[in-house]
Design a protein around this motif. Sequence first.
Motif, PDB file in Angstrom:
ATOM      1  N   GLY A 141      17.570  58.560  38.461  1.00 21.13           N
ATOM      2  CA  GLY A 141      18.722  59.593  39.509  1.00 21.13           C
ATOM      3  C   GLY A 141      20.526  58.980  39.188  1.00 21.13           C
ATOM      4  N   SER A 142      20.043  57.063  39.632  1.00 24.84           N
ATOM      5  CA  SER A 142      21.322  57.388  39.562  1.00 24.84           C
ATOM      6  C   SER A 142      22.150  56.592  38.251  1.00 24.84           C
ATOM      7  CB  SER A 142      21.399  55.907  40.662  1.00 24.84           C
ATOM      8  OG  SER A 142      20.812  56.731  41.680  1.00 24.84           O
ATOM      9  N   GLN A 143      23.263  56.500  38.376  1.00 21.14           N
ATOM     10  CA  GLN A 143      24.211  55.937  36.519  1.00 21.14           C
ATOM     11  C   GLN A 143      24.016  54.848  37.093  1.00 21.14           C
ATOM     12  OE1 GLN A 143      24.488  58.177  34.737  1.00 21.14           O
ATOM     13  NE2 GLN A 143      25.536  59.904  35.268  1.00 21.14           N
ATOM     14  N   PRO A 144      24.016  53.454  36.022  1.00 22.79           N
ATOM     15  CA  PRO A 144      24.129  52.541  36.432  1.00 22.79           C
ATOM     16  C   PRO A 144      25.030  51.812  37.138  1.00 22.79           C
ATOM     17  CG  PRO A 144      23.368  52.744  34.268  1.00 22.79           C
ATOM     18  CD  PRO A 144      23.549  54.184  34.507  1.00 22.79           C
ATOM     19  N   LEU A 145      25.471  50.799  37.694  1.00 25.26           N
ATOM     20  CA  LEU A 145      26.177  49.980  37.997  1.00 25.26           C
ATOM     21  C   LEU A 145      26.712  48.878  37.343  1.00 25.26           C
ATOM     22  CD1 LEU A 145      25.829  49.998  42.297  1.00 25.26           C
ATOM     23  CD2 LEU A 145      27.131  52.001  41.309  1.00 25.26           C
ATOM     24  N   GLY A 201      37.141  52.398  28.823  1.00 25.55           N
ATOM     25  CA  GLY A 201      37.366  53.287  28.930  1.00 25.55           C
ATOM     26  C   GLY A 201      37.564  53.825  30.348  1.00 25.55           C
ATOM     27  N   ASP A 202      37.661  52.468  31.407  1.00 26.59           N
ATOM     28  CA  ASP A 202      37.341  53.115  32.843  1.00 26.59           C
ATOM     29  C   ASP A 202      37.092  51.715  33.349  1.00 26.59           C
ATOM     30  OD1 ASP A 202      38.156  54.004  35.455  1.00 26.59           O
ATOM     31  OD2 ASP A 202      36.926  56.394  35.419  1.00 26.59           O
ATOM     32  N   LYS A 203      37.738  51.348  34.594  1.00 27.98           N
ATOM     33  CA  LYS A 203      37.423  49.883  35.099  1.00 27.98           C
ATOM     34  C   LYS A 203      35.538  49.880  35.553  1.00 27.98           C
ATOM     35  CE  LYS A 203      39.996  48.449  38.568  1.00 27.98           C
ATOM     36  NZ  LYS A 203      40.603  48.770  39.922  1.00 27.98           N
ATOM     37  N   PRO A 204      34.855  48.652  35.621  1.00 26.54           N
ATOM     38  CA  PRO A 204      34.072  48.480  36.239  1.00 26.54           C
ATOM     39  C   PRO A 204      33.983  49.233  37.595  1.00 26.54           C
ATOM     40  CG  PRO A 204      34.503  46.865  35.418  1.00 26.54           C
ATOM     41  CD  PRO A 204      35.985  47.631  35.313  1.00 26.54           C
ATOM     42  N   ASP A 205      32.504  48.707  37.787  1.00 31.28           N
ATOM     43  CA  ASP A 205      32.329  49.217  39.051  1.00 31.28           C
ATOM     44  C   ASP A 205      32.757  48.445  40.310  1.00 31.28           C
ATOM     45  OD1 ASP A 205      30.985  52.287  39.343  1.00 31.28           O
ATOM     46  OD2 ASP A 205      30.120  50.696  38.419  1.00 31.28           O
ATOM     47  N   VAL A 206      32.379  47.434  39.864  1.00 29.94           N
ATOM     48  CA  VAL A 206      32.402  45.651  40.351  1.00 29.94           C
ATOM     49  C   VAL A 206      33.173  44.866  39.606  1.00 29.94           C
ATOM     50  CG1 VAL A 206      31.593  43.988  42.132  1.00 29.94           C
ATOM     51  CG2 VAL A 206      31.139  45.811  42.604  1.00 29.94           C
ATOM     52  N   VAL A 207      34.569  43.797  40.504  1.00 29.64           N
ATOM     53  CA  VAL A 207      34.632  43.640  39.430  1.00 29.64           C
ATOM     54  C   VAL A 207      35.130  41.502  40.478  1.00 29.64           C
ATOM     55  CG1 VAL A 207      37.212  42.265  38.028  1.00 29.64           C
ATOM     56  CG2 VAL A 207      36.667  44.893  38.030  1.00 29.64           C
ATOM     57  N   ILE A 208      34.495  40.511  39.375  1.00 26.55           N
ATOM     58  CA  ILE A 208      34.229  39.596  40.327  1.00 26.55           C
ATOM     59  C   ILE A 208      34.973  38.207  39.537  1.00 26.55           C
ATOM     60  CG2 ILE A 208      32.622  37.920  41.410  1.00 26.55           C
ATOM     61  CD1 ILE A 208      30.290  40.051  40.768  1.00 26.55           C
ATOM     62  N   PRO A 209      35.664  37.492  40.168  1.00 26.48           N
ATOM     63  CA  PRO A 209      36.969  37.087  39.973  1.00 26.48           C
ATOM     64  C   PRO A 209      36.269  36.029  39.047  1.00 26.48           C
ATOM     65  CG  PRO A 209      37.420  36.760  42.017  1.00 26.48           C
ATOM     66  CD  PRO A 209      36.260  37.261  42.167  1.00 26.48           C
ATOM     67  N   PHE A 210      36.838  34.753  38.553  1.00 26.80           N
ATOM     68  CA  PHE A 210      36.421  33.405  37.635  1.00 26.80           C
ATOM     69  C   PHE A 210      36.824  32.818  38.722  1.00 26.80           C
ATOM     70  CE2 PHE A 210      37.519  29.781  34.834  1.00 26.80           C
ATOM     71  CZ  PHE A 210      35.981  29.931  34.168  1.00 26.80           C
ATOM     72  N   LEU A 211      35.161  32.382  39.648  1.00 28.64           N
ATOM     73  CA  LEU A 211      35.237  30.778  40.743  1.00 28.64           C
ATOM     74  C   LEU A 211      34.315  30.190  40.231  1.00 28.64           C
ATOM     75  CD1 LEU A 211      34.791  34.413  43.413  1.00 28.64           C
ATOM     76  CD2 LEU A 211      36.597  33.058  42.493  1.00 28.64           C
ATOM     77  N   PRO A 212      35.176  28.789  39.137  1.00 26.27           N
ATOM     78  CA  PRO A 212      33.972  28.187  38.595  1.00 26.27           C
ATOM     79  C   PRO A 212      33.514  27.306  39.641  1.00 26.27           C
ATOM     80  CG  PRO A 212      35.834  27.772  38.006  1.00 26.27           C
ATOM     81  CD  PRO A 212      36.212  28.559  38.823  1.00 26.27           C
ATOM     82  N   LYS A 213      34.525  26.916  40.798  1.00 27.30           N
ATOM     83  CA  LYS A 213      34.056  25.532  41.800  1.00 27.30           C
ATOM     84  C   LYS A 213      33.359  26.608  42.831  1.00 27.30           C
ATOM     85  CE  LYS A 213      36.394  21.837  45.011  1.00 27.30           C
ATOM     86  NZ  LYS A 213      38.063  21.049  45.040  1.00 27.30           N
ATOM     87  N   PRO A 214      33.608  27.577  43.600  1.00 28.17           N
ATOM     88  CA  PRO A 214      32.846  27.403  44.225  1.00 28.17           C
ATOM     89  C   PRO A 214      31.389  27.782  44.273  1.00 28.17           C
ATOM     90  CG  PRO A 214      34.463  29.048  43.833  1.00 28.17           C
ATOM     91  CD  PRO A 214      34.995  27.871  43.478  1.00 28.17           C
ATOM     92  N   LEU A 215      31.417  28.449  42.940  1.00 24.75           N
ATOM     93  CA  LEU A 215      30.023  28.755  42.590  1.00 24.75           C
ATOM     94  C   LEU A 215      29.364  27.657  42.139  1.00 24.75           C
ATOM     95  CD1 LEU A 215      30.362  32.370  40.417  1.00 24.75           C
ATOM     96  CD2 LEU A 215      30.059  31.713  42.935  1.00 24.75           C
ATOM     97  N   HIS A 274      36.815  50.960  48.866  1.00 22.12           N
ATOM     98  CA  HIS A 274      36.466  51.752  48.374  1.00 22.12           C
ATOM     99  C   HIS A 274      37.357  52.175  47.143  1.00 22.12           C
ATOM    100  CE1 HIS A 274      33.076  51.753  51.288  1.00 22.12           C
ATOM    101  NE2 HIS A 274      33.490  52.313  51.692  1.00 22.12           N
ATOM    102  N   ALA A 275      36.911  52.313  46.402  1.00 24.42           N
ATOM    103  CA  ALA A 275      37.833  52.408  44.941  1.00 24.42           C
ATOM    104  C   ALA A 275      36.806  52.970  43.871  1.00 24.42           C
ATOM    105  CB  ALA A 275      38.755  51.381  43.879  1.00 24.42           C
ATOM    106  N   PRO A 276      37.254  54.103  42.933  1.00 19.47           N
ATOM    107  CA  PRO A 276      36.385  54.757  42.215  1.00 19.47           C
ATOM    108  C   PRO A 276      35.850  54.221  41.418  1.00 19.47           C
ATOM    109  CG  PRO A 276      38.840  56.376  43.179  1.00 19.47           C
ATOM    110  CD  PRO A 276      38.729  55.381  43.360  1.00 19.47           C
ATOM    111  N   GLY A 277      35.081  54.137  39.804  1.00 18.56           N
ATOM    112  CA  GLY A 277      34.299  52.999  39.330  1.00 18.56           C
ATOM    113  C   GLY A 277      34.303  53.397  37.880  1.00 18.56           C
ATOM    114  N   PHE A 278      33.042  52.663  37.409  1.00 15.86           N
ATOM    115  CA  PHE A 278      33.284  52.540  36.105  1.00 15.86           C
ATOM    116  C   PHE A 278      32.796  53.722  35.833  1.00 15.86           C
ATOM    117  CE2 PHE A 278      32.275  50.749  32.243  1.00 15.86           C
ATOM    118  CZ  PHE A 278      31.096  51.543  32.116  1.00 15.86           C
TER     119      PHE A 278
END
Length: 413
Positions: A318-322, A344-358, A396-400
């Motif tokens: 019932g839900s669209q994939p995020l 065609g639009d922004k992703p629902d969630v954007v995670i920055p490049f975080l090599p050191k902490p991850l 919040h921001a409208p998603g992908f």
Amino acid sequence: MSGTISAPRAQTNAEGTPPSEILALVSDAFTESLLRECLADLHHQDSTVMRMSCQQAVEYLRSHETPGILILDVSGEDQPLTTLTELANVVSPDVTVLLIGDREDANFYRQVTRGFGVSEYLYKPLNRSMATRFFGPVIMGGEVAPDAPRGGRVITVSGVRGGVGATTIMTNLGWYLAEEAKRHTVIVDFDLTTGKTALLLGTQSNNGLRSAMETPDRVDTLFLERSAQLVGDRLNLLSSLSDLQTRPKTSAAAMRHLMATVTKRYNFVLAEAPLCPDETEAALLDVTFQRIIVLDPTLAAVRDTLRIMPLLQTRGQGSQPLVVLNGLGRPGTLTLDEVVKSLGDKPDVVIPFLPKPLGTAEVDGIPAVKTCKEFRSAIVKLTHEAASVVADQPHHAPGFSSGLFRRLFGRGT
């Protein structure tokens, strides 16, 4: 307003044209954008969404013909029941009303649904999945897939390619749901040969999951209590590491039995699922409440995202994939504008490049959501979008999904 749902009527407004079948009158820009996305996801063309206060909404409806379905936002109102009383005096008695507000108590829900005939009530913060799942069946007259049977919700995470970070995101989402949002959660690592979820959580795999898949008749609540590893107060892990030369025996029946058992025990079940499943993995997707698709900012990942999205719609959730874009800013990869232009639009969630902490979190066996503020912010937003759970307050921001799915499947705006 009445307690029964009736078919929308062909009326004529003051300008001599039929009114919209659906009219949404909301109080803020985010809710306005979210409902437009929701209606687009439902393929609904005949709808109007406008932003105004409750008093303005009553005055608007006083001078316009009543739509078939009215979505009204009463959040921020000191006396929402008074507003509904005024509304009942200006709309046709057979209108179907869907209500949005900011009151969470069950007594208010009973008052508006039983006393005022409101068909459904949702309280903020909303997300697209929530609106589609609960408003959708009313809007589409039963065409939307119903909720899964009562029990825990299954959330699956899939990487469009290997190495995009799907396992890390799944693990941290599960940890956050359990330890911060206080939901009883289990992470099931179905990679029985090279799974690394246990490493990310600073624990070790046992033979519990392999036994569950190979001898499903043994699986019951007591088996789960003995086999699941306790990682936190409300977080458990089911995982196994088999010999690399031995292929564990699994079956769709074993998967269905395992998922039926764990969803009785936990509020949330998280698992990583491949995009091209075999029969056993397809049984997992059949009970999935929400799918999360992870890509990184590379041409190959963007290409595969566009290829896989149409196929995901055939599973009937019932839900669209995020869609989660992970590793934005990694040297030599696409910019956000380039990804957005391609998808065609922004992703629902954007995670920055975080090599050191991850990287440090993986070596230490400590979930990165505990130590990295930027990563935590992304997981908080993902938690809200995927599970309708709020512990921290996300921005919040409208998603992908709305933009891409309209382009892929021809949905109207």
